[in-house]
Write an enzyme that holds these catalytic residues in place. Structure first.
Site, PDB file in Angstrom:
ATOM      1  N   ASP A 135      25.494   8.175 -57.586  1.00  0.00           N
ATOM      2  CA  ASP A 135      24.301   8.422 -57.103  1.00  0.00           C
ATOM      3  C   ASP A 135      24.073   9.094 -55.619  1.00  0.00           C
ATOM      4  OD1 ASP A 135      24.702   6.530 -55.388  1.00  0.00           O
ATOM      5  OD2 ASP A 135      23.594   4.864 -56.544  1.00  0.00           O
TER       6      ASP A 135
ATOM      7  N   GLU B 250      30.214   6.521 -63.884  1.00  0.00           N
ATOM      8  CA  GLU B 250      28.981   5.707 -63.540  1.00  0.00           C
ATOM      9  C   GLU B 250      27.627   6.134 -63.680  1.00  0.00           C
ATOM     10  OE1 GLU B 250      27.939   3.935 -59.312  1.00  0.00           O
ATOM     11  OE2 GLU B 250      29.498   2.777 -59.931  1.00  0.00           O
TER      12      GLU B 250
ATOM     13  N   GLU C  69      18.806   7.381 -53.850  1.00  0.00           N
ATOM     14  CA  GLU C  69      19.951   7.276 -54.932  1.00  0.00           C
ATOM     15  C   GLU C  69      19.240   7.501 -56.349  1.00  0.00           C
ATOM     16  OE1 GLU C  69      19.797   5.678 -52.320  1.00  0.00           O
ATOM     17  OE2 GLU C  69      22.071   6.221 -51.232  1.00  0.00           O
TER      18      GLU C  69
ATOM     19  N   HIS D 258      23.308  -0.833 -44.981  1.00  0.00           N
ATOM     20  CA  HIS D 258      23.371   0.510 -44.447  1.00  0.00           C
ATOM     21  C   HIS D 258      22.449   1.482 -45.039  1.00  0.00           C
ATOM     22  CE1 HIS D 258      24.599   2.520 -48.433  1.00  0.00           C
ATOM     23  NE2 HIS D 258      25.524   1.424 -48.453  1.00  0.00           N
TER      24      HIS D 258
ATOM     25  N   ARG E 136      19.343   3.623 -46.637  1.00  0.00           N
ATOM     26  CA  ARG E 136      18.217   4.275 -45.946  1.00  0.00           C
ATOM     27  C   ARG E 136      16.839   3.727 -45.871  1.00  0.00           C
ATOM     28  NH1 ARG E 136      21.210   9.147 -46.054  1.00  0.00           N
ATOM     29  NH2 ARG E 136      20.598  10.671 -44.564  1.00  0.00           N
TER      30      ARG E 136
ATOM     31  N   HIS F 224      28.741  -0.261 -40.801  1.00  0.00           N
ATOM     32  CA  HIS F 224      28.652   1.195 -41.268  1.00  0.00           C
ATOM     33  C   HIS F 224      28.554   2.122 -39.888  1.00  0.00           C
ATOM     34  CE1 HIS F 224      26.843   4.748 -42.976  1.00  0.00           C
ATOM     35  NE2 HIS F 224      27.084   4.277 -44.558  1.00  0.00           N
TER      36      HIS F 224
HETATM   37  C1  UD1 Z   1      25.423   7.646 -48.160  1.00  0.00           C
HETATM   38  C2  UD1 Z   1      24.914   7.859 -49.660  1.00  0.00           C
HETATM   39  C3  UD1 Z   1      24.553   6.482 -50.111  1.00  0.00           C
HETATM   40  C4  UD1 Z   1      25.742   5.558 -50.118  1.00  0.00           C
HETATM   41  C5  UD1 Z   1      26.566   5.510 -48.701  1.00  0.00           C
HETATM   42  C6  UD1 Z   1      27.716   4.717 -48.659  1.00  0.00           C
HETATM   43  C7  UD1 Z   1      23.381   9.755 -49.832  1.00  0.00           C
HETATM   44  C8  UD1 Z   1      22.025  10.057 -49.582  1.00  0.00           C
HETATM   45  N1  UD1 Z   1      23.485   8.328 -49.333  1.00  0.00           N
HETATM   46  O1  UD1 Z   1      24.615   7.104 -47.399  1.00  0.00           O
HETATM   47  O2  UD1 Z   1      24.091   6.688 -51.345  1.00  0.00           O
HETATM   48  O3  UD1 Z   1      25.356   4.201 -50.409  1.00  0.00           O
HETATM   49  O4  UD1 Z   1      26.591   6.817 -48.481  1.00  0.00           O
HETATM   50  O5  UD1 Z   1      28.164   4.424 -47.315  1.00  0.00           O
HETATM   51  O6  UD1 Z   1      24.190  10.438 -50.411  1.00  0.00           O
HETATM   52  N2  UD1 Z   1      28.759   8.580 -40.521  1.00  0.00           N
HETATM   53  C9  UD1 Z   1      29.885   8.760 -39.784  1.00  0.00           C
HETATM   54  N3  UD1 Z   1      31.163   8.759 -40.172  1.00  0.00           N
HETATM   55  C10 UD1 Z   1      31.174   8.573 -41.543  1.00  0.00           C
HETATM   56  C11 UD1 Z   1      30.276   8.458 -42.342  1.00  0.00           C
HETATM   57  C12 UD1 Z   1      28.838   8.322 -41.694  1.00  0.00           C
HETATM   58  O7  UD1 Z   1      29.645   9.086 -38.582  1.00  0.00           O
HETATM   59  O8  UD1 Z   1      32.397   8.659 -41.863  1.00  0.00           O
HETATM   60  C13 UD1 Z   1      27.319   8.525 -39.779  1.00  0.00           C
HETATM   61  C14 UD1 Z   1      26.754   9.863 -39.508  1.00  0.00           C
HETATM   62  O9  UD1 Z   1      26.123   9.886 -38.249  1.00  0.00           O
HETATM   63  C15 UD1 Z   1      25.943  10.202 -40.578  1.00  0.00           C
HETATM   64  C16 UD1 Z   1      25.427   8.417 -41.042  1.00  0.00           C
HETATM   65  O10 UD1 Z   1      26.536   7.798 -40.711  1.00  0.00           O
HETATM   66  O11 UD1 Z   1      24.978  11.169 -40.470  1.00  0.00           O
HETATM   67  C17 UD1 Z   1      24.757   8.462 -42.320  1.00  0.00           C
HETATM   68  O12 UD1 Z   1      25.537   9.149 -43.312  1.00  0.00           O
HETATM   69  P1  UD1 Z   1      24.964   9.766 -44.784  1.00  0.00           P
HETATM   70  O13 UD1 Z   1      26.046  10.034 -45.798  1.00  0.00           O
HETATM   71  O14 UD1 Z   1      23.880  10.460 -44.627  1.00  0.00           O
HETATM   72  O15 UD1 Z   1      24.320   8.594 -45.358  1.00  0.00           O
HETATM   73  P2  UD1 Z   1      24.725   7.035 -45.745  1.00  0.00           P
HETATM   74  O16 UD1 Z   1      23.723   5.869 -45.239  1.00  0.00           O
HETATM   75  O17 UD1 Z   1      26.150   6.692 -45.407  1.00  0.00           O
HETATM   76  N1  UDP Z   2      33.962  -1.055 -48.034  1.00  0.00           N
HETATM   77  C1  UDP Z   2      34.997  -0.722 -47.141  1.00  0.00           C
HETATM   78  N2  UDP Z   2      35.120  -0.917 -46.029  1.00  0.00           N
HETATM   79  C2  UDP Z   2      33.965  -1.500 -45.403  1.00  0.00           C
HETATM   80  C3  UDP Z   2      32.831  -1.855 -46.098  1.00  0.00           C
HETATM   81  C4  UDP Z   2      32.720  -1.513 -47.421  1.00  0.00           C
HETATM   82  O1  UDP Z   2      35.956  -0.344 -48.057  1.00  0.00           O
HETATM   83  O2  UDP Z   2      34.052  -1.713 -44.013  1.00  0.00           O
HETATM   84  C5  UDP Z   2      33.874  -0.744 -49.503  1.00  0.00           C
HETATM   85  C6  UDP Z   2      33.233  -1.794 -50.493  1.00  0.00           C
HETATM   86  O3  UDP Z   2      34.363  -2.551 -51.126  1.00  0.00           O
HETATM   87  C7  UDP Z   2      32.826  -0.981 -51.496  1.00  0.00           C
HETATM   88  C8  UDP Z   2      32.207   0.222 -50.888  1.00  0.00           C
HETATM   89  O4  UDP Z   2      33.001   0.417 -49.716  1.00  0.00           O
HETATM   90  O5  UDP Z   2      33.617  -0.603 -52.389  1.00  0.00           O
HETATM   91  C9  UDP Z   2      30.639   0.291 -50.920  1.00  0.00           C
HETATM   92  O6  UDP Z   2      30.407   1.207 -49.879  1.00  0.00           O
HETATM   93  P1  UDP Z   2      28.904   1.086 -49.333  1.00  0.00           P
HETATM   94  O7  UDP Z   2      28.252  -0.144 -49.085  1.00  0.00           O
HETATM   95  O8  UDP Z   2      29.027   2.179 -48.043  1.00  0.00           O
HETATM   96  O9  UDP Z   2      28.255   2.201 -50.245  1.00  0.00           O
HETATM   97  P2  UDP Z   2      27.130   1.774 -51.646  1.00  0.00           P
HETATM   98  O10 UDP Z   2      28.048   0.938 -52.595  1.00  0.00           O
HETATM   99  O11 UDP Z   2      26.259   0.952 -51.304  1.00  0.00           O
HETATM  100  O12 UDP Z   2      27.097   2.997 -52.321  1.00  0.00           O
END
Ligand code: UD1
Ligand code: UDP
Length: 372
Positions: free
Chosen positions: A96, A118, A132, A205, A207, A238
């Protein structure tokens, strides 16, 4: 050789799709191509390293504090050239995320068949989780192959008019990943720090929780920790800077919580397996903890994973400070309430989802996880 391209960009997609990449690579009639969008960077790269996967293409789109517009336009602009160069017969996306949605949209524009791993999870409220729920519904309109993890997910797709010939009940690939990650003799310095105390595992984490809701969540947890010295919390944070600011403000001087950098998936799964309780707004963690009978308080208003709620392991507590505080306290103080939630069950899969998906793609047939 059938060319199958897998496109993913965030940590959870990577965790759930890397085992499938490795399964597809064992199939002789399939050429497997991996494209990452780089929607995440460090959090994605950690998982690629764990599963030994080197992408063939990397769109490198991540920006600090990126907006949905940034992600959408960044991927759409860059992925066209990759799809035109590779000309895959099928593109697989997962779940998603915006990576999944935008990739499916690009494939639709180029008339390339999409397989959705999924598929069929629903809250039926496109603002929760945001964005999502919209993303997965939109991918569902486009996809030709629908790999539903559970019978309920398949039912949603059939109700939406999907042809039953294209809906497959495979189980969730995250259970396949856990067969690889969770180890009996696992050790970690953070677990040594917890010792015989109760390990409270926290992640956050979403949004829609950024801002006030997240502060309420953290304040509730802080109050409970202050009143329960037998608890030690580990919180791999996160990388989103907005999450970090909130956590720093609410937990800054608390001695009972270790806020650590994002941990490798092997560590994460093993921490979950040993936790007393988990508080999270994550999607994937709701699927992982039930396998180990670890109760989860889901700090969200809705869940697309009701199977765990029905099984009793998950409880939806929203983001209200008083509700989280009282439910968390109850589980620490009332053994019966805790026991009622801590039964191990596996409503999301049996660990063989990747084989089923690969069979469908290679042979056009498979043995469903559960027959409808
Ligand atoms: C994204 C997904 C969400 C998923 C989540 C898992 C969308 C819209 N959202 O949300 O569905 O649950 O990932 O974690 O697709 N950042 C870093 N390094 C990284 C990752 C993130 O610095 O490796 C920081 C950056 O500032 C980035 C912010 O986190 O801008 C948010 O990342 P983003 O992918 O936009 O949203 P998530 O909340 O991670
Ligand atoms: N996870 C990880 N390291 C972390 C936190 C989470 O490997 O520090 C794993 C967790 O086991 C799960 C996945 O990341 O498999 C979930 O990711 P997240 O919560 O970021 O996204 P979501 O599942 O909500 O999309």
């Amino acid at each position: 050789m059938k060319k199958i391209m897998l496109v993913f960009g965030t940590r959870p997609e990577a965790i759930k799709i890397c085992p499938l990449v490795n399964e597809l690579k064992t199939r002789r009639s399939i050429k497997t191509i991996v494209c990452v969008t780089g929607q995440h960077r460090q959090m994605l790269d950690q998982v690629l390293t764990t599963f030994n996967i080197v992408p063939d293409f990397d769109l490198k789109i991540m920006k600090d504090k990126q907006t949905l517009f940034d992600i959408t336009t960044g991927i759409l602009e860059k992925i066209k050239a990759v799809l035109e160069k590779v000309e895959p017969e099928v593109v697989l996306v997962h779940g998603d995320t915006s990576t999944a949605f935008v990739t499916a949209l690009a494939c639709f524009y180029l008339k390339i068949p999409v397989g959705h791993v999924e598929a069929g999870l629903r809250t039926h409220n496109i603002f929760s989780p945001y964005p999502e729920e919209f993303n997965r519904q939109a991918v569902g309109i486009i996809s030709q192959y629908n790999f539903a993890p559970t019978p309920l997910a398949a039912e949603h797709l059939l109700k939406e008019g999907k042809n039953s010939k294209n809906v497959y009940i495979t189980g969730n690939t995250v259970i396949d990943a856990m067969r690889y990650t969770v180890k009996e003799n696992y050790r970690h310095p953070e677990l040594d720090w917890v010792g015989d105390d109760k390990l409270i595992f926290i992640t956050a984490h979403r949004r829609e929780n950024l801002g006030e809701p997240m502060h309420h969540m953290f304040r509730a947890i802080r109050r409970v920790l202050d009143e329960h010295p037998e608890c030690k919390a580990v919180y791999p944070i996160h990388m989103n800077p907005i999450v970090r600011e909130a956590a720093e403000l609410e937990f800054g001087d608390c001695q009972q919580i270790h806020i650590i950098e994002s941990i490798e998936v092997i560590d994460c799964h093993n921490f979950e397996a040993r936790a007393f309780l988990c508080l999270t707004d994550s999607g994937g963690i709701q699927e992982e903890c039930p396998s180990y009978g670890v109760p989860v308080l889901v700090m969200r208003d809705t869940t697309e994973r009701p199977e765990g709620v029905d099984a009793g392991t998950l409880r939806l507590v929203g983001t209200d400070e008083e509700v989280i505080y009282s439910t968390f306290t109850e589980l620490l103080e009332n053994e019966k309430a805790y026991a009622a939630m801590s039964n191990a069950c596996n409503p999301y899969g049996d660990g063989h989802a990747c084989k089923r998906i690969a069979d469908i793609l290679e042979f056009g047939s498979y043995e469903p996880w559960i027959k409808q």
